[in-house]
Design a protein around this motif. Structure first.
Motif, mmCIF file in Angstrom:
data_model
loop_
_atom_site.group_PDB
_atom_site.id
_atom_site.type_symbol
_atom_site.label_atom_id
_atom_site.label_comp_id
_atom_site.label_asym_id
_atom_site.label_seq_id
_atom_site.Cartn_x
_atom_site.Cartn_y
_atom_site.Cartn_z
ATOM 1 N N THR A 1 35.967 7.205 -2.074
ATOM 2 C CA THR A 1 34.524 6.995 -2.746
ATOM 3 C C THR A 1 34.440 7.414 -4.091
ATOM 4 O O THR A 1 33.695 7.102 -4.933
ATOM 5 N N ASN A 2 35.277 8.771 -4.470
ATOM 6 C CA ASN A 2 35.481 9.248 -5.712
ATOM 7 C C ASN A 2 35.924 8.276 -6.810
ATOM 8 O O ASN A 2 35.791 8.250 -7.935
ATOM 9 N N ARG A 3 36.840 7.519 -6.237
ATOM 10 C CA ARG A 3 37.578 6.315 -6.968
ATOM 11 C C ARG A 3 36.634 5.446 -7.406
ATOM 12 O O ARG A 3 36.504 4.970 -8.395
ATOM 13 N N PHE A 4 35.774 5.276 -6.288
ATOM 14 C CA PHE A 4 34.694 3.828 -6.636
ATOM 15 C C PHE A 4 33.635 4.408 -7.627
ATOM 16 O O PHE A 4 33.297 3.742 -8.459
ATOM 17 N N LEU A 5 33.221 5.846 -7.338
ATOM 18 C CA LEU A 5 32.210 6.223 -8.498
ATOM 19 C C LEU A 5 32.838 6.234 -9.969
ATOM 20 O O LEU A 5 32.031 5.996 -10.823
ATOM 21 N N ALA A 6 33.934 6.690 -9.992
ATOM 22 C CA ALA A 6 34.758 6.690 -11.378
ATOM 23 C C ALA A 6 34.671 5.338 -11.953
ATOM 24 O O ALA A 6 34.421 5.088 -12.941
ATOM 25 N N TYR A 7 34.873 4.418 -11.048
ATOM 26 C CA TYR A 7 34.850 3.130 -11.699
ATOM 27 C C TYR A 7 33.643 2.333 -12.151
ATOM 28 O O TYR A 7 33.464 1.916 -13.111
ATOM 29 N N ALA A 8 32.690 2.698 -11.278
ATOM 30 C CA ALA A 8 31.203 2.585 -11.654
ATOM 31 C C ALA A 8 31.001 3.061 -13.063
ATOM 32 O O ALA A 8 30.294 2.454 -13.765
ATOM 33 N N THR A 9 31.346 4.274 -13.262
ATOM 34 C CA THR A 9 31.044 4.791 -14.481
ATOM 35 C C THR A 9 31.904 4.287 -15.588
ATOM 36 O O THR A 9 31.260 3.806 -16.795
ATOM 37 N N VAL A 10 32.985 3.675 -15.328
ATOM 38 C CA VAL A 10 33.758 2.912 -16.316
ATOM 39 C C VAL A 10 33.095 1.503 -16.609
ATOM 40 O O VAL A 10 33.187 1.093 -17.841
ATOM 41 N N VAL A 11 32.740 0.830 -15.574
ATOM 42 C CA VAL A 11 32.156 -0.418 -15.801
ATOM 43 C C VAL A 11 30.835 -0.305 -16.560
ATOM 44 O O VAL A 11 30.607 -1.151 -17.482
ATOM 45 N N ARG A 12 29.988 0.544 -16.288
ATOM 46 C CA ARG A 12 28.862 0.923 -17.181
ATOM 47 C C ARG A 12 29.273 0.949 -18.522
ATOM 48 O O ARG A 12 28.704 0.709 -19.394
ATOM 49 N N SER A 13 30.205 1.891 -18.818
ATOM 50 C CA SER A 13 30.683 2.151 -20.385
ATOM 51 C C SER A 13 31.180 0.897 -20.848
ATOM 52 O O SER A 13 30.799 0.687 -21.682
ATOM 53 N N LEU A 14 31.983 0.116 -20.183
ATOM 54 C CA LEU A 14 32.643 -1.079 -20.628
ATOM 55 C C LEU A 14 31.679 -2.285 -21.020
ATOM 56 O O LEU A 14 31.628 -2.763 -21.941
ATOM 57 N N HIS A 15 30.604 -2.082 -20.246
ATOM 58 C CA HIS A 15 29.383 -3.117 -20.408
ATOM 59 C C HIS A 15 28.702 -2.714 -21.549
ATOM 60 O O HIS A 15 28.350 -3.740 -22.523
ATOM 61 N N ASP A 16 28.363 -1.653 -22.026
ATOM 62 C CA ASP A 16 27.543 -1.291 -23.029
ATOM 63 C C ASP A 16 28.510 -1.281 -24.345
ATOM 64 O O ASP A 16 28.036 -1.772 -25.037
ATOM 65 N N THR A 17 29.830 -0.980 -24.309
ATOM 66 C CA THR A 17 30.568 -1.266 -25.305
ATOM 67 C C THR A 17 30.727 -2.717 -25.791
ATOM 68 O O THR A 17 30.773 -3.159 -26.725
ATOM 69 N N TYR A 18 30.928 -3.544 -24.843
ATOM 70 C CA TYR A 18 31.045 -5.204 -24.637
ATOM 71 C C TYR A 18 29.783 -5.690 -25.172
ATOM 72 O O TYR A 18 29.873 -6.596 -26.032
ATOM 73 N N LEU A 19 28.594 -5.192 -24.988
ATOM 74 C CA LEU A 19 27.344 -5.718 -25.575
ATOM 75 C C LEU A 19 27.449 -5.415 -27.100
ATOM 76 O O LEU A 19 26.840 -6.204 -27.834
ATOM 77 N N LYS A 20 28.064 -4.280 -27.512
ATOM 78 C CA LYS A 20 27.950 -4.079 -28.786
ATOM 79 C C LYS A 20 29.173 -4.674 -29.892
ATOM 80 O O LYS A 20 28.871 -5.035 -30.907
ATOM 81 N N ASN A 21 30.282 -4.834 -29.023
ATOM 82 C CA ASN A 21 31.298 -5.495 -29.551
ATOM 83 C C ASN A 21 32.302 -6.308 -28.592
ATOM 84 O O ASN A 21 32.874 -5.790 -27.713
ATOM 85 N N LYS A 22 32.075 -7.656 -28.697
ATOM 86 C CA LYS A 22 32.560 -8.591 -27.758
ATOM 87 C C LYS A 22 34.031 -8.700 -27.779
ATOM 88 O O LYS A 22 34.552 -9.746 -28.395
ATOM 89 N N ASP A 23 34.974 -7.829 -27.600
ATOM 90 C CA ASP A 23 36.407 -7.718 -27.979
ATOM 91 C C ASP A 23 37.114 -8.226 -26.947
ATOM 92 O O ASP A 23 36.872 -8.092 -25.566
ATOM 93 N N SER A 24 38.127 -9.002 -26.972
ATOM 94 C CA SER A 24 38.922 -9.547 -25.975
ATOM 95 C C SER A 24 39.904 -8.354 -25.423
ATOM 96 O O SER A 24 40.042 -8.857 -23.962
ATOM 97 N N VAL A 25 40.079 -7.391 -26.160
ATOM 98 C CA VAL A 25 40.874 -6.521 -25.100
ATOM 99 C C VAL A 25 39.784 -5.742 -23.946
ATOM 100 O O VAL A 25 40.034 -5.357 -22.804
ATOM 101 N N LEU A 26 38.358 -5.748 -24.151
ATOM 102 C CA LEU A 26 37.517 -5.237 -23.236
ATOM 103 C C LEU A 26 37.291 -6.099 -22.175
ATOM 104 O O LEU A 26 37.314 -5.764 -21.105
ATOM 105 N N ILE A 27 37.599 -7.401 -22.491
ATOM 106 C CA ILE A 27 37.398 -8.428 -21.380
ATOM 107 C C ILE A 27 38.762 -8.447 -20.236
ATOM 108 O O ILE A 27 38.653 -8.357 -19.113
ATOM 109 N N LYS A 28 39.811 -7.989 -20.959
ATOM 110 C CA LYS A 28 41.175 -7.637 -19.885
ATOM 111 C C LYS A 28 40.903 -6.408 -19.271
ATOM 112 O O LYS A 28 41.069 -6.246 -18.177
ATOM 113 N N GLN A 29 40.130 -5.156 -19.869
ATOM 114 C CA GLN A 29 39.651 -4.006 -19.070
ATOM 115 C C GLN A 29 38.840 -4.358 -18.066
ATOM 116 O O GLN A 29 38.917 -3.808 -17.006
#
Length: 131
Positions: A24-52
């Motif tokens: 569950t802790n892993r899942f919650l950490a991933y949820a935080t990362v996904v939200r962060s990546l989503h916000d970053t991707y909306l600002k900068n559509k970088d191919s590295v972000l897509i791989k992440q």
């Protein structure tokens, strides 16, 4: 084979509970990362972000599988205790065996997920080392 008693499946409760807490802790950490990546991707559509994003998506699915197999194992341990209680010992032995197999599968998925996580971190480390 020794007789299966109520204490045998009960011993797995604490182990499975701790494993589920870690999952569950892993899942919650991933949820935080996904939200962060989503916000970053909306600002900068970088191919590295897509791989992440693809990497974290794969890890999320593995974590979901880990949780499903772990919970199923715990459920079968409870069923085993019930079967022992109503004196269906042979069936209890088989159900407990299946519970152990499900726990093994859950832990195998954890190994795969850890390997993917390490590869993702290695990419970040090599990026830092190259700069």
């Amino acid at each position: 084979m020794k007789e299966l008693t109520l204490t045998t499946p009960a011993l797995l409760f604490s182990a499975i509970s701790l494993i589920m807490l870690a999952y569950t802790n892993r899942f919650l950490a991933y949820a935080t990362v996904v939200r962060s990546l989503h916000d970053t991707y909306l600002k900068n559509k970088d191919s590295v972000l897509i791989k992440q994003i693809k990497n974290i998506k794969q890890r999320l699915y593995l974590t979901r599988s880990m949780q499903i197999f772990g919970i199923s194992s715990l459920l079968l341990c409870v069923l085993t205790m019930f079967l022992i209680y109503i004196e269906l010992n042979l069936l209890a032995v088989w159900v407990f065996g299946i519970a152990l197999v499900l726990l093994i599968i859950s832990l195998a998925f954890l190994i795969v997920e850890i390997q993917i996580s390490v590869k993702a971190l290695e990419h970040h480390i090599s990026d830092i080392e190259n700069n």
